[in-house]
Design a protein around this motif. Structure first.
Motif, PDB file in Angstrom:
ATOM      1  N   LEU A 198       0.838  -1.205   0.000  1.00  0.00           N
ATOM      2  CA  LEU A 198       0.000   0.000   0.000  1.00  0.00           C
ATOM      3  C   LEU A 198       0.873   1.254   0.000  1.00  0.00           C
ATOM      4  O   LEU A 198       0.634   2.208  -0.748  1.00  0.00           O
ATOM      5  CB  LEU A 198      -0.944   0.010   1.212  1.00  0.00           C
ATOM      6  N   ALA A 199       1.915   1.239   0.839  1.00  0.00           N
ATOM      7  CA  ALA A 199       2.803   2.399   0.903  1.00  0.00           C
ATOM      8  C   ALA A 199       3.481   2.631  -0.447  1.00  0.00           C
ATOM      9  O   ALA A 199       3.592   3.772  -0.910  1.00  0.00           O
ATOM     10  CB  ALA A 199       3.847   2.203   1.994  1.00  0.00           C
ATOM     11  N   LEU A 200       3.910   1.558  -1.098  1.00  0.00           N
ATOM     12  CA  LEU A 200       4.546   1.698  -2.418  1.00  0.00           C
ATOM     13  C   LEU A 200       3.569   2.288  -3.429  1.00  0.00           C
ATOM     14  O   LEU A 200       3.902   3.203  -4.189  1.00  0.00           O
ATOM     15  CB  LEU A 200       5.024   0.329  -2.921  1.00  0.00           C
ATOM     16  N   MET A 212       0.926   4.107  -2.913  1.00  0.00           N
ATOM     17  CA  MET A 212       0.618   5.508  -2.651  1.00  0.00           C
ATOM     18  C   MET A 212       1.816   6.399  -2.949  1.00  0.00           C
ATOM     19  O   MET A 212       1.660   7.556  -3.347  1.00  0.00           O
ATOM     20  CB  MET A 212       0.170   5.692  -1.200  1.00  0.00           C
ATOM     21  N   GLY A 213       3.018   5.870  -2.759  1.00  0.00           N
ATOM     22  CA  GLY A 213       4.221   6.630  -3.091  1.00  0.00           C
ATOM     23  C   GLY A 213       4.279   6.929  -4.583  1.00  0.00           C
ATOM     24  O   GLY A 213       4.498   8.075  -5.001  1.00  0.00           O
ATOM     25  N   ARG A 233       1.582   9.488  -5.500  1.00  0.00           N
ATOM     26  CA  ARG A 233       1.907  10.882  -5.171  1.00  0.00           C
ATOM     27  C   ARG A 233       3.006  11.428  -6.059  1.00  0.00           C
ATOM     28  O   ARG A 233       3.022  12.606  -6.406  1.00  0.00           O
ATOM     29  CB  ARG A 233       2.290  11.011  -3.694  1.00  0.00           C
ATOM     30  N   PHE A 234       3.930  10.553  -6.449  1.00  0.00           N
ATOM     31  CA  PHE A 234       4.988  10.976  -7.364  1.00  0.00           C
ATOM     32  C   PHE A 234       4.397  11.383  -8.709  1.00  0.00           C
ATOM     33  O   PHE A 234       4.693  12.447  -9.244  1.00  0.00           O
ATOM     34  CB  PHE A 234       6.003   9.848  -7.545  1.00  0.00           C
ATOM     35  N   THR A 279       2.442  14.672  -8.665  1.00  0.00           N
ATOM     36  CA  THR A 279       3.184  15.928  -8.531  1.00  0.00           C
ATOM     37  C   THR A 279       4.173  16.144  -9.670  1.00  0.00           C
ATOM     38  O   THR A 279       4.774  17.207  -9.766  1.00  0.00           O
ATOM     39  CB  THR A 279       3.959  15.970  -7.197  1.00  0.00           C
ATOM     40  N   ASN A 280       4.373  15.122 -10.515  1.00  0.00           N
ATOM     41  CA  ASN A 280       5.364  15.264 -11.569  1.00  0.00           C
ATOM     42  C   ASN A 280       4.710  15.710 -12.875  1.00  0.00           C
ATOM     43  O   ASN A 280       3.884  14.998 -13.445  1.00  0.00           O
ATOM     44  CB  ASN A 280       6.093  13.936 -11.768  1.00  0.00           C
ATOM     45  N   ILE A 281       5.092  16.899 -13.326  1.00  0.00           N
ATOM     46  CA  ILE A 281       4.491  17.441 -14.545  1.00  0.00           C
ATOM     47  C   ILE A 281       5.237  16.943 -15.786  1.00  0.00           C
ATOM     48  O   ILE A 281       4.638  16.575 -16.798  1.00  0.00           O
ATOM     49  CB  ILE A 281       4.530  18.997 -14.523  1.00  0.00           C
ATOM     50  N   TRP A 329       6.856  14.285 -16.752  1.00  0.00           N
ATOM     51  CA  TRP A 329       6.645  12.959 -17.333  1.00  0.00           C
ATOM     52  C   TRP A 329       5.184  12.525 -17.323  1.00  0.00           C
ATOM     53  O   TRP A 329       4.750  11.781 -18.189  1.00  0.00           O
ATOM     54  CB  TRP A 329       7.476  11.914 -16.579  1.00  0.00           C
ATOM     55  N   LEU A 389      -5.714   6.148  -3.805  1.00  0.00           N
ATOM     56  CA  LEU A 389      -6.102   5.252  -2.713  1.00  0.00           C
ATOM     57  C   LEU A 389      -7.456   4.605  -2.997  1.00  0.00           C
ATOM     58  O   LEU A 389      -7.643   3.408  -2.810  1.00  0.00           O
ATOM     59  CB  LEU A 389      -6.158   6.035  -1.399  1.00  0.00           C
TER      60      LEU A 389
END
Lengths: 295, 329
Positions: free
Chosen positions: B129-131, B133-134, B137-138, B141-143, B145, B251
């Motif tokens: 789950l943490a992976l 969500m990581g 979120r990446f 926030t990344n424009i 790519w 999520l």
């Protein structure tokens, strides 16, 4: 002092205040996991519930301009989360003790329902508490300059929570039972301790901490839908990095993640999330039980 | 055994003919709606959920990263293919971009497997789950790519034999063919030595290790297989949605895949499709059952009820009913 040093000090202080909030929330998650072996996927939902309920109590008082509005809001949010946590343990989770995966699934279902009902009741507009005058405004911090007072108070609250938890676990009868339960639940029961009752207490305490985090977090920055997912994720990562069920480990994990997030955002904004996960992956590869976790 | 094969073939024929059978019971416009928006969507969701069910049934791994892995395939396709808006990399046709997307998903599956290789049960659940969500979120926030919050649009899909890929009939049959091939592939795979070792790991990893098999490598390989399956679903869902945005791997989406798998039942790969069909029907008719905006409460209650009453899902309910009926003289 140079401007660069100033900036660095501000970033570190930002990291620490963020870590303080992360610690408050994650310590509750860690506590529940340590004793009950329950991955409380509704932990983020507890954060959200406490924030909204606390705000509902806070708002009318604030409108009437009474000085204790914020304190009552905090108390209401925390109390509601605690009662809700105890309710969840008694009604949903207690009778399936030991079925860890099933318990995790139950809390996932619960968190979906709670988040959706909150959206239905309170709508999607963000809420923000106004801290009382005593802890509002800014304070001069050497090397940083003016800094929001409330974020410094946040560090104080986290320290109080940390010390309080340490005292509770190491200096009280309940703490003794909790620590014994972490090692061997069955033996603790055989000694005549009402383990299910201790479980309810721990669940209430852990949820109360999530609730405290919710109100404190909603004072520092606006509370909006999606905060539940964010703080569940933070709790997971902090506890995975620091080590399950250890207060010191949770504190260490919170500081590491809080600092990493702020430093990452300052140095490489669009890739800052990666830093957090590099830390997590590195810890998992070298110490799967977390930095201070027991094997 | 022969009976099972016969029934499976009959079921397959029924599924193939379904879009033509629907107009007999429903008005024409509703039949087309069912084909594309309920059956087609359920198949696509089912493929992604099946990647989780595969891991859970035969390896005992509950991974919450499958939706994210599917998203990697979708994003790879959207980044590489010509015509996507905004133009990120481009230069590839669908014939090349789709395999590359599947490759990326397989690699991501292997990576998730490698990172989580030393964890089990709820720890595995937390880490995957943490992976997920990581990565979410990446991407959000990344424009440069992934075009951040907006995502990438206008991934319309290829044209097959002069037919538009997103034509309901064409899409339904492609999704069905993919699902059937993957499903049959899983049933074959679990009978091979690899599948047997995997089931051995589920039952007793230490004994498997003592027999000389590498538990870690088999686990990672299983996550790679699941990554490929999820990737197929990710490609189809990206074309179905004419693009992909971070919301589709957030999520909510991650949990939805788990909900489908659990509602259907984690005991057999077919549960993924039962679960996804139940989910899609609820999703579509939530407005008439309770309240359109409160779909999450509705599906949450269904999910909670299933977990509380029948942890083995709809399959488990079916099996129990059958046992109950068989007991009667």
């Amino acid at each position: 002092m140079s401007a660069g040093m100033d900036l660095a000090a501000t970033i570190v202080l930002n990291g620490l205040t963020l870590a303080a909030l992360y610690f408050i929330v994650a310590s509750g998650f860690s506590l529940i996991f340590g004793l009950m072996r329950v991955v409380n996927m509704a932990h983020g939902a507890m954060y959200l519930v406490a924030g909204y309920v606390g705000y509902a109590v806070f708002e009318p008082l604030y409108d009437r301009d009474v000085w204790y509005a914020w304190y009552v809001g905090v108390a209401a949010g925390v109390a509601f989360a605690a009662v809700f946590g105890a309710f969840v343990q008694v009604v949903l989770l207690g009778w399936m003790q030991g079925q860890e995966l099933r318990q995790a699934l139950v809390t996932i279902g619960l968190s979906i329902i709670v988040a959706d009902q909150l959206l239905a009741i309170y709508g999607g507009t963000p809420r923000q508490f106004f801290a009382p005058d005593a802890i509002f405004g800014s304070t001069q911090v050497p090397g940083v300059g003016g800094y929001p007072t409330f974020r410094l108070v946040q560090i104080g609250i986290a320290l109080a929570v940390g010390i309080g938890l340490w005292l509770l676990l190491n200096r009280t009868k309940l703490g003794m039972m909790i620590r014994a339960g972490v090692d061997d639940r069955q033996m603790l029961g055989a000694c005549g301790v009402n383990v299910p009752l201790v479980g309810v207490a721990v669940f209430a305490l852990g949820s109360a901490l999530a609730g405290l985090g919710g109100v404190v977090g909603a004072t520092a920055q606006p509370l909006a839908m999606g905060a539940d997912g964010r703080f569940l994720l933070i709790s997971l990562v902090v506890v995975i990095v620091g080590g399950m069920g250890s207060v010191t480990g949770t504190a260490l994990g919170a500081v590491l993640i809080g600092l990493a997030e702020q430093i990452g955002q300052a140095l490489f904004p669009t890739y800052s999330v990666i830093l957090t996960f590099v830390i997590m992956v590195a810890v998992l590869a070298l110490r799967p039980q977390g930095i201070l976790g027991r094997a | 055994m022969r009976n099972t094969i016969l029934w499976s073939l009959l079921g397959l024929v029924a599924l193939l003919m379904l879009p033509w059978a629907l107009p007999f019971v429903l008005p024409a416009n509703e039949a087309a709606f069912w084909t594309a928006n309920i059956l087609g969507r359920a198949l696509v969701f089912g493929i992604i959920a099946m990647s989780l069910t595969f891991l859970a049934t035969y390896g005992g791994f509950i991974s919450l990263a499958q939706m994210m892995v599917a998203g990697i395939a979708g994003y790879t396709l959207a980044i590489l293919v010509d015509g996507a808006v905004p133009h990120i990399l481009g230069g590839f046709g669908y014939g090349a971009a789709i395999p590359l997307g599947l490759l990326a998903a397989t690699l991501m599956g292997l990576l998730v497997g490698a990172i989580s290789v030393r964890t089990r049960d709820i720890y595995l659940l937390m880490i995957t789950l943490a992976l997920a969500m990581g990565v979410f979120r990446f991407i959000e926030t990344n424009i440069a790519w992934f075009n951040g919050y907006e995502g990438i649009r206008n991934v319309v899909g290829p044209t097959l034999f002069g037919q538009d890929f997103r034509n309901p009939l064409v899409f339904y049959h492609i999704a069905l063919a993919t699902a059937v091939l993957l499903y049959a592939g899983i049933l074959y795979l679990v009978r091979t030595p690899f599948g047997l070792v995997l089931q051995g790991i589920r039952d007793n990893p230490r004994r498997v290790a003592a027999l000389g098999y590498s538990v870690g490598l088999h686990r990672i390989a299983a996550f790679g297989v699941a990554g490929f399956i999820a990737g197929c679903g990710g490609i189809l869902s990206t074309i179905y949605n004419i693009g992909i945005s971070p919301g589709s791997i957030g999520l909510g989406a991650t949990v939805n895949v788990l909900i489908m798998s659990v509602i259907g039942g984690l005991g057999h790969p077919v549960g993924a499709f039962i679960g996804s069909l139940i989910y899609t029907v609820f999703d579509t008719f939530a407005a008439t059952i309770y309240d359109r905006d409160r779909f999450n409460t509705l599906i949450g209650v269904v999910f909670l009820a299933i977990v509380l009453v029948s942890p083995d899902g709809a399959i488990g309910i079916g099996a129990r009913l059958r046992r109950l009926l068989a007991r009667r003289p």
